[in-house]
Design an enzyme around this catalytic site. Structure first.
Site, PDB file in Angstrom:
ATOM      1  N   GLY A  88       1.000 -21.480 -15.273  1.00 54.22           N
ATOM      2  CA  GLY A  88       0.483 -20.790 -16.455  1.00 54.22           C
ATOM      3  C   GLY A  88       1.066 -21.302 -17.754  1.00 54.22           C
ATOM      4  O   GLY A  88       1.652 -22.395 -17.814  1.00 54.22           O
TER       5      GLY A  88
ATOM      6  N   THR B   7       2.028 -13.315 -23.853  1.00 52.92           N
ATOM      7  CA  THR B   7       1.683 -12.790 -22.530  1.00 52.92           C
ATOM      8  C   THR B   7       0.194 -12.496 -22.462  1.00 52.92           C
ATOM      9  O   THR B   7      -0.410 -12.048 -23.438  1.00 52.92           O
ATOM     10  CB  THR B   7       2.487 -11.531 -22.182  1.00 52.92           C
ATOM     11  OG1 THR B   7       2.030 -11.056 -20.904  1.00 52.92           O
ATOM     12  CG2 THR B   7       2.326 -10.413 -23.205  1.00 52.92           C
TER      13      THR B   7
ATOM     14  N   THR C   9       4.049 -10.541 -17.394  1.00 58.67           N
ATOM     15  CA  THR C   9       5.108 -11.470 -17.810  1.00 58.67           C
ATOM     16  C   THR C   9       6.108 -10.766 -18.727  1.00 58.67           C
ATOM     17  O   THR C   9       5.738  -9.831 -19.421  1.00 58.67           O
ATOM     18  CB  THR C   9       4.406 -12.609 -18.583  1.00 58.67           C
ATOM     19  OG1 THR C   9       3.592 -13.304 -17.658  1.00 58.67           O
ATOM     20  CG2 THR C   9       5.368 -13.551 -19.252  1.00 58.67           C
TER      21      THR C   9
ATOM     22  N   ARG D 179      -1.137 -23.345  -9.187  1.00 58.85           N
ATOM     23  CA  ARG D 179      -1.516 -23.085 -10.578  1.00 58.85           C
ATOM     24  C   ARG D 179      -0.255 -22.784 -11.411  1.00 58.85           C
ATOM     25  O   ARG D 179       0.625 -22.043 -10.999  1.00 58.85           O
ATOM     26  CB  ARG D 179      -2.472 -21.899 -10.628  1.00 58.85           C
ATOM     27  CG  ARG D 179      -2.894 -21.463 -12.040  1.00 58.85           C
ATOM     28  CD  ARG D 179      -2.065 -20.323 -12.552  1.00 58.85           C
ATOM     29  NE  ARG D 179      -2.576 -19.791 -13.822  1.00 58.85           N
ATOM     30  CZ  ARG D 179      -1.899 -18.933 -14.578  1.00 58.85           C
ATOM     31  NH1 ARG D 179      -0.714 -18.509 -14.196  1.00 58.85           N
ATOM     32  NH2 ARG D 179      -2.407 -18.484 -15.709  1.00 58.85           N
TER      33      ARG D 179
HETATM   34  N1  ASP Z   1       0.675 -15.582 -19.101  1.00 55.84           N
HETATM   35  C1  ASP Z   1       0.945 -15.423 -17.697  1.00 55.84           C
HETATM   36  C2  ASP Z   1       0.208 -16.469 -16.923  1.00 55.84           C
HETATM   37  O1  ASP Z   1      -0.930 -16.738 -17.211  1.00 55.84           O
HETATM   38  C3  ASP Z   1       0.567 -14.079 -17.177  1.00 55.84           C
HETATM   39  C4  ASP Z   1       0.920 -12.901 -18.042  1.00 55.84           C
HETATM   40  O2  ASP Z   1       1.380 -13.037 -19.160  1.00 55.84           O
HETATM   41  O3  ASP Z   1       0.723 -11.788 -17.590  1.00 55.84           O
HETATM   42  O4  ASP Z   1       0.749 -17.004 -15.985  1.00 55.84           O
END
Ligand code: ASP
Length: 316
Positions: free
Chosen positions: A211, A232, A181, A209
């Site tokens: 996030g 993240t 992210t 889903r």
């Molecule tokens: N936080 C993001 C999610 O769970 C993924 C990430 O930060 O890499 O969708």
């Protein structure tokens, strides 16, 4: 002169030196630099923190390297579904989007929701109808199909019936496919804070889903009285802890410093076996970027500094 500054992240995860080739490392550092400089240049001439975080994120969304925009990961059904959010610390206004499949720059979508609608979060087909109405750039889903992410999906799917060979490949790139992210936080010369986050979510996600990225308070938060935060990592844990708002609350209710509040939030994440990191800036321009993973693509640039700091590994 009033303090100003910006910090960005491009995801946290199992990023270790022996797995990142020098060429790829150089590419990551170059795009991180380009992103932070684009935001800093806006702040330097008196531009707003909202414009700075948006600009920094667009650079990363347009790069294949990060799991946002162009480089978004694949879902189990081989589509790309993107999440995004942005928040203004002065007014507490915010905007977010989820299940976006055709919007080239999700962060511009989030900003448009904040400024041109009475809502906070729009999803899926309705969200894209809104994007078209406001003339945002719409692209064919093929735009998001990159070889690297495709490969990661195949590896992660194979992991479901794991063998020794697939474990080795996964070890190389697959672990990091879960993270990537992008986010930005900034303080402008007028004392206004802003935070923004954009993500493709997690490889192989199913059932639509969603996030933490589009969840105000979990993935993104900004309040001029405290700080601006972007997170993240494994989103489900950040949602349970409402991490971004937690940092702000620890500062206001417990009078903690930005650094202590951010470290405490990461401690809470570790305590429930969540992994990831966050970037945060406070109303005085202090910046902190803690994580509980071996690495996080990140950079910071404050007034008074000649050059941005660009870092990847935890020990840097
Ligand atoms: N936080 C993001 C999610 O769970 C993924 C990430 O930060 O890499 O969708």
């Amino acid at each position: 002169m009033n303090n100003f500054g910006i910090a960005i992240h491009g995801g946290a995860g199992t990023i270790v030196r022996k797995k990142l080739t020098p060429k790829l490392e150089k590419e990551y550092r170059a795009v991180l630099r380009q992103s932070i400089v684009s935001g800093y240049d806006i702040l330097k001439v008196g531009g707003s923190s909202l414009d700075a975080v948006q600009s920094a994120i667009v650079v990363m969304e347009d790069s294949e390297l990060f799991n946002a925009g162009k480089g978004a990961v694949f879902t189990h059904d081989e589509t790309n579904e993107m999440d995004c959010s942005i928040m203004c610390g002065k007014t507490l206004e915010c905007g977010a989007g989820t299940l976006l499949r055709h919007v080239k720059n999700p962060i511009i979508f989030a900003r448009t929701v904040m400024e041109k609608s009475e809502h906070v979060l729009l999803a899926s087909d309705g969200a894209e109808q809104f994007a078209k109405l406001h003339n945002l750039e719409i692209v064919d889903p093929k735009y998001f199909h990159t070889k690297r992410r495709w490969f990661q999906l195949q590896v992660v799917k194979e992991k479901e019936t794991e063998t020794e060979t697939t474990r080795a490949i996964l070890d190389h790139d697959g672990d990091n496919s879960k993270h990537g992210t992008v986010g930005a936080v900034a303080l402008d010369k007028n004392g206004n804070l802003a935070a923004a986050t954009s993500s493709g979510g997690m490889t192989n996600k199913r059932y639509n889903r969603i996030g933490d990225t589009p969840m105000i308070g979990a993935g993104t938060y900004a309040d001029n009285r405290t700080c601006a935060v972007s997170t993240t990592g494994h989103g489900e844990y950040f949602m349970r802890l409402v991490t971004a708002k937690d940092v702000s609350d620890l500062m206001s209710y417990k009078n903690m410093s930005l650094k202590d509040a951010s470290n405490e939030a990461i401690k809470k994440l570790s305590a429930i076996d969540g992994s990831g990191g966050l970037i945060a800036i406070d109303k005085n321009g202090n910046i902190t970027m803690p994580m509980n993973t071996p690495g996080m693509y990140r950079a910071s640039f404050s007034n008074g500094k000649q050059e941005p700091l660009v870092k990847i590994f935890v020990e840097e």
